[in-house]
Design an enzyme around this catalytic site. Sequence first.
Site, PDB file in Angstrom:
ATOM      1  N   GLU A  88      -3.872   2.535  12.635  1.00  0.00           N
ATOM      2  CA  GLU A  88      -3.487   1.277  13.258  1.00  0.00           C
ATOM      3  C   GLU A  88      -2.088   1.462  13.833  1.00  0.00           C
ATOM      4  O   GLU A  88      -1.412   2.444  13.529  1.00  0.00           O
ATOM      5  CB  GLU A  88      -3.511   0.147  12.223  1.00  0.00           C
ATOM      6  CG  GLU A  88      -4.936  -0.145  11.779  1.00  0.00           C
ATOM      7  CD  GLU A  88      -5.084  -1.359  10.890  1.00  0.00           C
ATOM      8  OE1 GLU A  88      -4.370  -1.424   9.877  1.00  0.00           O
ATOM      9  OE2 GLU A  88      -5.918  -2.227  11.203  1.00  0.00           O
TER      10      GLU A  88
ATOM     11  N   CYS B  10       0.841  -1.210   0.000  1.00  0.00           N
ATOM     12  CA  CYS B  10       0.000   0.000   0.000  1.00  0.00           C
ATOM     13  C   CYS B  10       0.874   1.256   0.000  1.00  0.00           C
ATOM     14  O   CYS B  10       0.541   2.250  -0.646  1.00  0.00           O
ATOM     15  CB  CYS B  10      -0.981  -0.007   1.159  1.00  0.00           C
ATOM     16  SG  CYS B  10      -0.245  -0.393   2.742  1.00  0.00           S
TER      17      CYS B  10
HETATM   18  P1  NDP Z   1      -9.985  -6.085  -2.294  1.00  0.00           P
HETATM   19  O1  NDP Z   1     -10.035  -4.793  -1.611  1.00  0.00           O
HETATM   20  O2  NDP Z   1     -11.196  -6.486  -3.073  1.00  0.00           O
HETATM   21  O3  NDP Z   1      -9.704  -7.277  -1.237  1.00  0.00           O
HETATM   22  C1  NDP Z   1      -9.217  -7.070   0.076  1.00  0.00           C
HETATM   23  C2  NDP Z   1     -10.000  -7.960   1.050  1.00  0.00           C
HETATM   24  O4  NDP Z   1     -11.383  -7.600   1.015  1.00  0.00           O
HETATM   25  C3  NDP Z   1      -9.961  -9.451   0.719  1.00  0.00           C
HETATM   26  O5  NDP Z   1      -9.983 -10.198   1.909  1.00  0.00           O
HETATM   27  C4  NDP Z   1     -11.259  -9.639  -0.047  1.00  0.00           C
HETATM   28  O6  NDP Z   1     -11.720 -10.974  -0.077  1.00  0.00           O
HETATM   29  C5  NDP Z   1     -12.189  -8.743   0.739  1.00  0.00           C
HETATM   30  N1  NDP Z   1     -13.375  -8.309   0.013  1.00  0.00           N
HETATM   31  C6  NDP Z   1     -13.569  -8.261  -1.333  1.00  0.00           C
HETATM   32  N2  NDP Z   1     -14.801  -7.776  -1.610  1.00  0.00           N
HETATM   33  C7  NDP Z   1     -15.402  -7.529  -0.426  1.00  0.00           C
HETATM   34  C8  NDP Z   1     -16.687  -7.024  -0.060  1.00  0.00           C
HETATM   35  N3  NDP Z   1     -17.591  -6.678  -0.966  1.00  0.00           N
HETATM   36  N4  NDP Z   1     -16.965  -6.877   1.240  1.00  0.00           N
HETATM   37  C9  NDP Z   1     -16.056  -7.202   2.184  1.00  0.00           C
HETATM   38  N5  NDP Z   1     -14.826  -7.708   1.895  1.00  0.00           N
HETATM   39  C10 NDP Z   1     -14.500  -7.860   0.609  1.00  0.00           C
HETATM   40  O7  NDP Z   1      -8.722  -6.107  -3.190  1.00  0.00           O
HETATM   41  P2  NDP Z   1      -8.313  -7.108  -4.366  1.00  0.00           P
HETATM   42  O8  NDP Z   1      -7.718  -8.313  -3.755  1.00  0.00           O
HETATM   43  O9  NDP Z   1      -9.438  -7.345  -5.323  1.00  0.00           O
HETATM   44  O10 NDP Z   1      -7.187  -6.241  -5.081  1.00  0.00           O
HETATM   45  C11 NDP Z   1      -7.545  -5.312  -6.086  1.00  0.00           C
HETATM   46  C12 NDP Z   1      -6.721  -4.056  -6.001  1.00  0.00           C
HETATM   47  O11 NDP Z   1      -6.932  -3.466  -4.726  1.00  0.00           O
HETATM   48  C13 NDP Z   1      -5.208  -4.234  -6.065  1.00  0.00           C
HETATM   49  O12 NDP Z   1      -4.748  -4.370  -7.355  1.00  0.00           O
HETATM   50  C14 NDP Z   1      -4.755  -2.960  -5.385  1.00  0.00           C
HETATM   51  O13 NDP Z   1      -4.779  -1.888  -6.270  1.00  0.00           O
HETATM   52  C15 NDP Z   1      -5.795  -2.776  -4.321  1.00  0.00           C
HETATM   53  N6  NDP Z   1      -5.330  -3.310  -3.026  1.00  0.00           N
HETATM   54  C16 NDP Z   1      -4.694  -2.463  -2.207  1.00  0.00           C
HETATM   55  C17 NDP Z   1      -4.194  -2.914  -1.011  1.00  0.00           C
HETATM   56  C18 NDP Z   1      -3.477  -1.992  -0.123  1.00  0.00           C
HETATM   57  O14 NDP Z   1      -2.882  -2.448   0.864  1.00  0.00           O
HETATM   58  N7  NDP Z   1      -3.499  -0.709  -0.410  1.00  0.00           N
HETATM   59  C19 NDP Z   1      -4.312  -4.326  -0.588  1.00  0.00           C
HETATM   60  C20 NDP Z   1      -5.044  -5.134  -1.538  1.00  0.00           C
HETATM   61  C21 NDP Z   1      -5.518  -4.626  -2.692  1.00  0.00           C
HETATM   62  P3  NDP Z   1     -11.429 -11.898  -1.367  1.00  0.00           P
HETATM   63  O15 NDP Z   1      -9.965 -12.080  -1.429  1.00  0.00           O
HETATM   64  O16 NDP Z   1     -12.166 -13.145  -1.057  1.00  0.00           O
HETATM   65  O17 NDP Z   1     -11.976 -11.171  -2.560  1.00  0.00           O
END
Ligand code: NDP
Length: 473
Positions: free
Chosen positions: A454, A276
């Site tokens: 956090e 992030c």
């Molecule tokens: P998400 O934000 O979708 O996923 C993060 C977490 O949220 C996972 O545990 C996921 O579960 C869960 N989640 C997904 N949809 C929902 C929902 N509707 N309600 C509650 N929880 C949910 O990120 P992605 O994994 O799809 O990544 C996509 C993009 O997000 C990345 O390419 C990046 O740009 C960004 N990202 C940024 C992060 C950061 O630290 N800044 C971390 C992760 C992603 P599940 O895995 O089952 O979908």
Amino acid sequence: MLIAGERREASSGRSFELTNPATGEVIARVPLGDADDLRAAVEAVTAAAPGWGETLARDRGKVLARAATLIRARTDRLAEQLTREQGKPLREAVDEVRGAANVFEYYAGLASSFSDSGVRLGGGLEAEVRHEPIGVTGAIIPWNMPALLFAWKAVPALLCGNAQIVKPASTAPLTPLALAECLHEAGLPAGVLNVVTGPGEIVGEALVTDPAVRKVSFTGSSATGKRVMALAADRVARITLELGGSDPMIVCADADLDSAVAGAVAGRYYNCGQVCTAVKRLFVQETIADEFVRRLTASVSRLRVGNGLEAGTTMGPLNTIAARDRIGGLVDRVREKDEGTVEVGGTVPGAPGSAGAYYAPTVVTDVAPESALMTEEVFGPVLPVVRFSNLDEAIRLANDSRFGLGASIWTRNPETIREAPRRLQAGIVWVNLHLKVPPEVPFGGVKESGLGRENGVQALEAWSEEKTVLVRL
Ligand code: NDP
């Protein structure tokens, strides 16, 4: 999944495949939880929460300290599993597991200083501000740092006397499950911490909308974070959001160039750019730009892309093929629209159709401000570089983003060192470094990068209800 202290299959009996992003091999089958499984976890956690909340913080701290010892003893095994499911080089996985153990130890150490405070009001009135557990809480964690982010959420929550349901990311659930088991082996009572695997849209949303869950901490994309916020609003559940970032790194002409180049390479390509607080936009003063880009591209070209388990690998694959294709698509669009110059990388290494989610470390210069490389959170190994003429312009460019997680400035000028942190719109500002986030200091973003903090003692407030008791003597 782990409910009431036991490993369980999904109630539907269904499961999904977990693949190694370096090879495409199936490494595990994971229970495909649904709303019924989440409900079972809510029942377990609701039953366990009052007892845990009544324990002394000192005793809760002892559980955390014992868990930290187990994690340290198992570092090699945990790190290897983390590399297999997530893709990062083994050395980075070891760093992350140790970082998680640090968080356990830091909060275990705070247990003895956990106290309520009295306020003298005069006029026969006495006040006490008590920190009480919130009760049943939730944590939704992403796949990029599954060990560390599990620790950032579960550990202070547990120390504050809360019980929790963790929803891990579907592409990296094994490491959080293994850490939850360390906690149980360390004496955490069954039901206080539960891990429910399954799709975010089903299990995650069931967690956020369950009336028993009084607080949810979420880390992930801004889009999903906004959804979580909207769902939580309906019943005014408390939330902490750690969302996307598009961190700027500003390199001034008077910076130590070698350390700035090393900082940019570590800041962008660590964890294959999936952090992030990675350096996502680099601004370099025009008088040193050519030399800086020359050294940067030379250093990036020396990165060794490969399977994180192989010795010598300095950058692993992305977490999924879909993520690789998303990153590749962004660079392809830069080329098509003539929005910048690809100096190095910009390719999928290896044979076409290779099963690994690899993308070459990439540097793009003279990037147009409207390019998605500048406006989106680019979660992969692509670094856009833009020139600036003076500090005012650098700060204006750096702040021109809907994100505001971290920012760094590289300079030897004392006045700039004093002034820039004040003017940069970010939750954390680094001077002559980037990425480092010690557990002792609060972490979080401004603007669309999130809500709340956090880490640090601040997390103890975030995981407690403050209750004021006024007594007339
Ligand atoms: P998400 O934000 O979708 O996923 C993060 C977490 O949220 C996972 O545990 C996921 O579960 C869960 N989640 C997904 N949809 C929902 C929902 N509707 N309600 C509650 N929880 C949910 O990120 P992605 O994994 O799809 O990544 C996509 C993009 O997000 C990345 O390419 C990046 O740009 C960004 N990202 C940024 C992060 C950061 O630290 N800044 C971390 C992760 C992603 P599940 O895995 O089952 O979908």
